[in-house]
Design an enzyme around this catalytic site. Structure first.
Site, PDB file in Angstrom:
ATOM      1  N   LYS A  55      32.909 -41.997  60.497  1.00 36.81           N
ATOM      2  CA  LYS A  55      33.236 -41.054  62.356  1.00 36.81           C
ATOM      3  C   LYS A  55      34.360 -40.341  63.085  1.00 36.81           C
ATOM      4  CE  LYS A  55      29.262 -40.731  63.100  1.00 36.81           C
ATOM      5  NZ  LYS A  55      28.097 -39.908  61.798  1.00 36.81           N
ATOM      6  N   ALA A  81      23.474 -35.540  59.313  1.00 34.21           N
ATOM      7  CA  ALA A  81      23.341 -36.683  58.460  1.00 34.21           C
ATOM      8  C   ALA A  81      24.992 -37.182  58.231  1.00 34.21           C
ATOM      9  CB  ALA A  81      23.316 -35.790  57.103  1.00 34.21           C
ATOM     10  N   LEU A 125      24.451 -46.585  70.885  1.00 34.14           N
ATOM     11  CA  LEU A 125      23.434 -46.621  70.339  1.00 34.14           C
ATOM     12  C   LEU A 125      22.770 -46.393  70.529  1.00 34.14           C
ATOM     13  CD1 LEU A 125      22.424 -49.547  68.322  1.00 34.14           C
ATOM     14  CD2 LEU A 125      22.198 -50.683  70.909  1.00 34.14           C
ATOM     15  N   ALA A 177      17.434 -37.466  63.974  1.00 37.93           N
ATOM     16  CA  ALA A 177      17.939 -35.587  63.068  1.00 37.93           C
ATOM     17  C   ALA A 177      15.874 -35.962  62.969  1.00 37.93           C
ATOM     18  CB  ALA A 177      17.862 -35.491  61.576  1.00 37.93           C
ATOM     19  N   ASP A 222      22.262 -33.042  48.906  1.00 35.93           N
ATOM     20  CA  ASP A 222      23.197 -34.476  49.494  1.00 35.93           C
ATOM     21  C   ASP A 222      23.826 -34.061  50.411  1.00 35.93           C
ATOM     22  OD1 ASP A 222      23.510 -37.001  47.829  1.00 35.93           O
ATOM     23  OD2 ASP A 222      25.294 -36.456  48.524  1.00 35.93           O
TER      24      ASP A 222
HETATM   25  N1  LIG Z   1      21.411 -45.045  65.446  1.00 40.09           N
HETATM   26  C1  LIG Z   1      22.563 -44.908  66.208  1.00 40.09           C
HETATM   27  O1  LIG Z   1      23.019 -45.822  67.053  1.00 40.09           O
HETATM   28  C2  LIG Z   1      23.813 -43.877  66.149  1.00 40.09           C
HETATM   29  C3  LIG Z   1      24.843 -43.842  67.092  1.00 40.09           C
HETATM   30  C4  LIG Z   1      25.794 -42.718  67.158  1.00 40.09           C
HETATM   31  C5  LIG Z   1      25.789 -41.606  66.645  1.00 40.09           C
HETATM   32  N2  LIG Z   1      24.369 -42.353  65.019  1.00 40.09           N
HETATM   33  C6  LIG Z   1      24.539 -40.719  63.586  1.00 40.09           C
HETATM   34  O2  LIG Z   1      23.709 -39.923  64.688  1.00 40.09           O
HETATM   35  C7  LIG Z   1      23.652 -39.664  63.074  1.00 40.09           C
HETATM   36  C8  LIG Z   1      22.095 -39.667  62.286  1.00 40.09           C
HETATM   37  O3  LIG Z   1      21.755 -41.474  62.319  1.00 40.09           O
HETATM   38  P1  LIG Z   1      20.040 -42.527  62.554  1.00 40.09           P
HETATM   39  O4  LIG Z   1      20.305 -43.003  63.855  1.00 40.09           O
HETATM   40  O5  LIG Z   1      19.486 -41.164  62.416  1.00 40.09           O
HETATM   41  O6  LIG Z   1      20.522 -42.746  61.229  1.00 40.09           O
HETATM   42  P2  LIG Z   1      19.570 -42.588  59.775  1.00 40.09           P
HETATM   43  O7  LIG Z   1      17.982 -42.655  59.824  1.00 40.09           O
HETATM   44  O8  LIG Z   1      19.769 -43.898  58.604  1.00 40.09           O
HETATM   45  O9  LIG Z   1      19.347 -41.479  59.142  1.00 40.09           O
HETATM   46  C9  LIG Z   1      20.915 -41.192  58.629  1.00 40.09           C
HETATM   47  C10 LIG Z   1      20.812 -39.777  57.773  1.00 40.09           C
HETATM   48  O10 LIG Z   1      22.064 -39.035  57.083  1.00 40.09           O
HETATM   49  C11 LIG Z   1      21.028 -39.364  55.856  1.00 40.09           C
HETATM   50  N3  LIG Z   1      22.540 -39.102  54.742  1.00 40.09           N
HETATM   51  C12 LIG Z   1      23.122 -39.954  54.426  1.00 40.09           C
HETATM   52  N4  LIG Z   1      24.401 -39.720  53.496  1.00 40.09           N
HETATM   53  C13 LIG Z   1      23.838 -38.482  53.158  1.00 40.09           C
HETATM   54  C14 LIG Z   1      23.973 -37.837  51.730  1.00 40.09           C
HETATM   55  N5  LIG Z   1      25.132 -38.793  51.381  1.00 40.09           N
HETATM   56  N6  LIG Z   1      23.659 -36.562  51.966  1.00 40.09           N
HETATM   57  C15 LIG Z   1      22.788 -36.474  52.925  1.00 40.09           C
HETATM   58  N7  LIG Z   1      21.607 -37.572  53.515  1.00 40.09           N
HETATM   59  C16 LIG Z   1      22.129 -38.140  54.045  1.00 40.09           C
HETATM   60  C17 LIG Z   1      19.944 -39.838  55.854  1.00 40.09           C
HETATM   61  O11 LIG Z   1      19.126 -39.810  54.371  1.00 40.09           O
HETATM   62  P3  LIG Z   1      18.372 -40.312  53.374  1.00 40.09           P
HETATM   63  O12 LIG Z   1      17.067 -40.717  53.990  1.00 40.09           O
HETATM   64  O13 LIG Z   1      18.296 -39.692  52.707  1.00 40.09           O
HETATM   65  O14 LIG Z   1      19.159 -41.954  53.264  1.00 40.09           O
HETATM   66  C18 LIG Z   1      19.667 -40.028  56.621  1.00 40.09           C
HETATM   67  O15 LIG Z   1      18.452 -38.162  56.910  1.00 40.09           O
HETATM   68  C19 LIG Z   1      24.368 -39.646  62.000  1.00 40.09           C
HETATM   69  O16 LIG Z   1      25.310 -38.815  62.031  1.00 40.09           O
HETATM   70  C20 LIG Z   1      24.743 -41.498  62.725  1.00 40.09           C
HETATM   71  O17 LIG Z   1      26.273 -41.692  62.374  1.00 40.09           O
HETATM   72  C21 LIG Z   1      23.957 -42.850  64.810  1.00 40.09           C
END
Ligand SMILES: NC(=O)c1ccc[n+]([C@@H]2O[C@H](COP(=O)([O-])OP(=O)(O)OC[C@H]3O[C@@H](n4cnc5c(N)ncnc54)[C@H](OP(=O)(O)O)[C@@H]3O)[C@@H](O)[C@H]2O)c1
Length: 323
Positions: free
Chosen positions: A163, A82, A188, A16, A61
């Site tokens: 997911k 998120a 990834l 994000a 949240d």
């Molecule tokens: N990284 C990858 O390899 C990958 C691959 C495919 C898809 N994705 C998807 O990409 C998106 C972002 O992931 P990312 O890699 O950037 O991971 P990340 O840095 O952990 O980001 C996840 C975000 O979701 C927020 N979040 C989690 N639970 C929440 C809740 N109950 N209420 C409000 N906010 C919440 C977290 O907030 P906090 O900081 O407060 O915890 C964080 O801002 C996700 O949908 C993930 O499934 C990621």
């Protein structure tokens, strides 16, 4: 003229943050939801160019429908990013993963309907695509392939289940209400970090660089750059013809080949010493992003992604400088 106003959920996270940076650079007015606007881990957002004029942080949240409504009010587009991405296995999958992912998505979509949002881009994952043992073994997986929920349960792939359920529900919601929803399924995600805390996917690469493990699984992975995913999300939002799901995955490589590539560029890190037998990507031989490329998406080389990742880890003091 009033700038186009969009909302990004989970604003402080890895993906994000890059999306918000890109949206600000393109002149959007951005509402970003974070769990705590005063938390140091979200401080980087305020330093982005144009953030002082065009970025507003909202406390929300995913389980807090009213706060999500306040953040989304007045926006014509929403990027729902998120979702919990845990670095390791969780104690209580229902509470820690499934509920925030599924109820969170439902809350965001309802808030979008209430605010007459024009389009919602939902970030899913190839985890919602690649776990389907019934998909023909000789066929590359495309957007018509869905992870099998029963298979996810029996193999305890709880993140994939969260997911798959969340994305399935988003598409169903769009079909029943007419809300314009486009989903993007990245593989990834690697590339430089803008945030100060290490996210789960960056940790995978960091472990390869510094843990010096004796043996690791030789998984086939598809790697995509965090900056290219941000571009894909904006494309999915801006292109009127965008519709349905988009796989967003580029370089397919085994763990062993990835380590060989890394060590040819950075010879001094503490890499794994040996590898298990080669494993599939989920239950298949690979995925294709052809649909996204037809929309105009382009992507970086794997070398660029890896070098920029490592340099960002060095800068953050997460790995040794002379690696
Ligand atoms: N990284 C990858 O390899 C990958 C691959 C495919 C898809 N994705 C998807 O990409 C998106 C972002 O992931 P990312 O890699 O950037 O991971 P990340 O840095 O952990 O980001 C996840 C975000 O979701 C927020 N979040 C989690 N639970 C929440 C809740 N109950 N209420 C409000 N906010 C919440 C977290 O907030 P906090 O900081 O407060 O915890 C964080 O801002 C996700 O949908 C993930 O499934 C990621």
């Amino acid at each position: 003229m009033e700038k186009e106003r969009v909302c990004v959920t989970g604003g402080g996270g890895y993906q994000a943050s890059w999306l918000i940076k890109l949206l600000l650079s393109k002149g959007y007015m951005v509402h970003a939801t974070v769990r705590d606007p005063n938390d140091e881990k979200n401080a980087h957002l305020k330093k982005f160019e144009k953030a002082s004029e065009n970025l507003l942080l909202f406390k929300a949240d995913l389980l807090d429908y009213d706060n999500l409504c306040s953040a989304i009010a007045g926006c014509i587009g929403v990027f729902h990013v998120a979702s919990p991405v845990p670095p390791t296995s969780v104690q209580n999958p229902e509470v820690e993963l499934i509920e925030p992912a599924v109820t969170g998505t439902s809350n965001v979509l309802k808030a979008c309907s209430l605010s007459n949002v024009k389009r919602v881009v939902v970030v899913s994952s190839i985890a919602a695509v690649i776990l389907n043992p019934n998909w023909p073994k000789d066929r590359i997986m495309d957007e018509s392939c869905w992870s099998d929920k029963e298979y996810c349960k029996t193999t305890e792939k709880w993140y994939a289940l969260s997911k798959t359920e969340a994305e399935g529900q988003a598409i169903e919601y769009s079909e029943t209400t007419g809300l314009d929803v486009v989903t993007v399924c990245p593989s990834l995600i690697l590339g430089p970090m803008l945030q100060s805390t290490v996210n789960a996917s960056s940790l995978i690469l960091l472990k390869l660089l510094k843990d010096g493990l004796d043996t690791i699984e030789n998984k086939l992975r598809a790697i995509v750059d965090v900056r290219d995913v941000a571009e894909a999300l904006v494309l999915a939002y801006e292109k009127t013809e965008a519709k349905g799901r988009y796989i967003c995955a580029t370089h397919m490589i085994t763990a062993k080949d990835l380590v060989n590539k890394l060590s040819s560029i950075y010879p001094s890190f503490d890499y794994p010493k040996s590898f298990g037998p080669e494993e599939e990507l989920g239950t298949g031989k690979g995925v294709t992003s052809e649909k996204l490329q037809k929309l105009g998406w382009e992507y970086k080389t794997l070398e660029e992604t890896l070098v920029d990742s490592v340099e960002s880890y060095k800068e953050a003091g997460l790995v040794i400088k002379h690696g």
